[in-house]
Design an enzyme around this catalytic site. Structure first.
Site, PDB file in Angstrom:
ATOM      1  N   HIS A 163       6.849 -47.705  -9.938  1.00  0.00           N
ATOM      2  CA  HIS A 163       5.424 -47.399  -9.722  1.00  0.00           C
ATOM      3  C   HIS A 163       4.766 -48.470  -8.867  1.00  0.00           C
ATOM      4  CE1 HIS A 163       1.241 -46.254 -11.086  1.00  0.00           C
ATOM      5  NE2 HIS A 163       1.064 -47.536 -10.796  1.00  0.00           N
ATOM      6  N   GLU A 164       4.925 -49.725  -9.272  1.00  0.00           N
ATOM      7  CA  GLU A 164       4.249 -50.812  -8.565  1.00  0.00           C
ATOM      8  C   GLU A 164       4.783 -50.977  -7.141  1.00  0.00           C
ATOM      9  OE1 GLU A 164       1.532 -52.481  -9.408  1.00  0.00           O
ATOM     10  OE2 GLU A 164       1.443 -51.181 -11.153  1.00  0.00           O
ATOM     11  N   HIS A 167       3.330 -48.611  -4.607  1.00  0.00           N
ATOM     12  CA  HIS A 167       2.034 -48.995  -4.033  1.00  0.00           C
ATOM     13  C   HIS A 167       2.241 -49.672  -2.675  1.00  0.00           C
ATOM     14  CE1 HIS A 167      -0.825 -47.764  -7.003  1.00  0.00           C
ATOM     15  NE2 HIS A 167      -0.281 -48.477  -7.968  1.00  0.00           N
ATOM     16  N   TYR A 178      -8.614 -46.895  -2.389  1.00  0.00           N
ATOM     17  CA  TYR A 178      -8.437 -46.988  -3.838  1.00  0.00           C
ATOM     18  C   TYR A 178      -9.760 -46.667  -4.541  1.00  0.00           C
ATOM     19  CZ  TYR A 178      -5.806 -48.537  -7.917  1.00  0.00           C
ATOM     20  OH  TYR A 178      -5.119 -48.590  -9.113  1.00  0.00           O
ATOM     21  N   GLU A 187      -2.635 -43.663  -7.147  1.00  0.00           N
ATOM     22  CA  GLU A 187      -2.000 -43.926  -8.436  1.00  0.00           C
ATOM     23  C   GLU A 187      -0.957 -42.862  -8.773  1.00  0.00           C
ATOM     24  OE1 GLU A 187      -1.837 -46.243 -10.809  1.00  0.00           O
ATOM     25  OE2 GLU A 187      -2.938 -47.552  -9.458  1.00  0.00           O
ATOM     26  N   ASP A 260     -13.098 -47.960 -13.406  1.00  0.00           N
ATOM     27  CA  ASP A 260     -11.735 -47.761 -12.906  1.00  0.00           C
ATOM     28  C   ASP A 260     -11.737 -47.216 -11.474  1.00  0.00           C
ATOM     29  OD1 ASP A 260      -8.899 -47.644 -13.042  1.00  0.00           O
ATOM     30  OD2 ASP A 260      -8.940 -45.591 -13.820  1.00  0.00           O
ATOM     31  N   HIS A 265      -7.024 -44.250 -12.434  1.00  0.00           N
ATOM     32  CA  HIS A 265      -5.935 -44.121 -13.410  1.00  0.00           C
ATOM     33  C   HIS A 265      -6.132 -42.932 -14.338  1.00  0.00           C
ATOM     34  CE1 HIS A 265      -5.372 -48.463 -12.388  1.00  0.00           C
ATOM     35  NE2 HIS A 265      -4.099 -48.182 -12.618  1.00  0.00           N
TER      36      HIS A 265
END
Length: 342
Positions: A163-164, A167, A178, A187, A260, A265
């Site tokens: 996931h990271e 990005h 974002y 995300e 957020d 998210h």
């Protein structure tokens, strides 16, 4: 390359705030320190090095560091590419899962590392003391150890690593801002490709996969399967400390919020479920058809940086037709319609 603020962390602020409100004093303190640190990172993005080393296509180059419970990055060098284990489980997990993520993008799509030019994959483990997060800072991966009461070490879940790192791919290919729906797509893309990294590692088909993001990350005693469910958004956890998973599964539950970054998210559950529906409908390994369609869309230079769900959906249908055929395009369109995206 398209640019945006590069800092992306895996634990959303609403979970940290929930811990601050309902956790024990040590748990609250850990969550507060983590939340304040994330705010600092967002305010002061990590600067990229101008002369980054590159690896040749098809050959991963990894560099793992130990932050030694500090915050100075990258820390002490502990394992470089091809070197043996130092018998630290977090170092080994970071090394292995960075490698699997590289192999997935290369073998599935011939994408050479995060920038498609052989960027060395750097990771730092044991960041800060009981740090309740993992993040991509625009140049490297950083993993906390968790507190052992709510979160385990952040290297434990391969899909969190995937996931990271995704990005980084999104930052280089699409540059989705974002904020609000574009941020939720940002995300969601990380969840989509992070889940496929795990499926690739386990050689699970779309129908065999669990579609849980962060399996194993929640500590013993926490009532939940992981951070998010792509197949059933809103069902990943229901716990006295964490509360109930708030993700909506369709546009009927879309959350309008200033928190957020406009719910990036939270509302990512909607495109997450669309991908799950498309992948299971098309069958086989997710990356063979549905994943390729999402990858083509991610790499389409015509995709606006402020794309909303409907725009992104239209691009996926277009690429489904272009790469495959009208039947595949129809399956993708139906998946979006099932989550209320017209």
């Amino acid at each position: 390359m398209r640019h945006g603020s590069p800092i992306r962390s895996v634990i959303p602020p609403y979970i940290l705030r929930r811990i601050i409100e309902h956790g024990s004093e040590p748990q609250r303190n850990c969550a507060l320190l983590t939340l304040n640190h994330v705010k600092t990172l967002l305010a002061e993005p990590y600067k990229k090095s101008a002369d980054q080393k590159k690896a040749r296509a098809g050959h991963v180059e990894r560099d793992i560091y130990d932050a030694q419970q500090g915050t100075a990055l990258p820390g002490k060098s502990v394992r470089k590419e091809g070197k043996p284990s130092n018998h630290d489980v977090a170092v080994d997990e970071a090394y292995d899962y960075l490698g699997v993520t590289y192999d997935f993008f290369w073998q599935a799509f011939e994408h050479n590392s995060l920038d498609n030019h052989g960027l060395v994959l750097t990771g730092s483990v044991h960041y800060d003391h009981e740090y309740q997060n993992a993040f991509w800072n625009g140049q490297q991966m950083v993993f906390g150890d968790g507190d052992g009461e709510i979160f385990n070490r952040f290297t434990i879940a391969i899909d969190v690593v995937g996931h990271e790192l995704t990005h980084g791919v999104t930052e280089n290919e699409a540059g989705l801002i974002y904020f609000q729906q574009a941020g939720a797509l940002n995300e969601s893309l990380s969840d989509v490709f992070g889940s496929m990294v795990k499926q690739f590692h386990l050689q699970h088909t779309a129908k065999q996969a669990d579609w849980i993001i962060g399996e194993g990350l929640l500590a013993k005693g926490i009532q939940g399967k992981g951070l998010r469910s792509m197949s059933q958004p809103g069902t990943a956890y229901d716990d006295p400390i964490l509360g109930k998973d708030p993700q909506p599964a369709s546009m009927d539950g879309y959350i309008q919020t200033k928190d957020d970054n406009g719910g990036v998210h939270l509302n990512s559950g909607i495109p997450n479920r669309a991908f799950y529906l498309a992948a299971t409908k098309l069958g086989g390994y997710a990356w063979e058809r549905a994943g390729y369609i999402w990858y083509d869309t991610l790499c389409d230079r015509q995709l606006p940086q402020d794309a909303d769900f409907a725009t992104f959906a239209k691009f996926t249908v277009k690429h489904a037709e272009k790469r495959f055929d009208s039947a595949v395009a129809q399956a993708v369109q139906q998946a979006w319609q099932q989550v209320g995206v017209k």
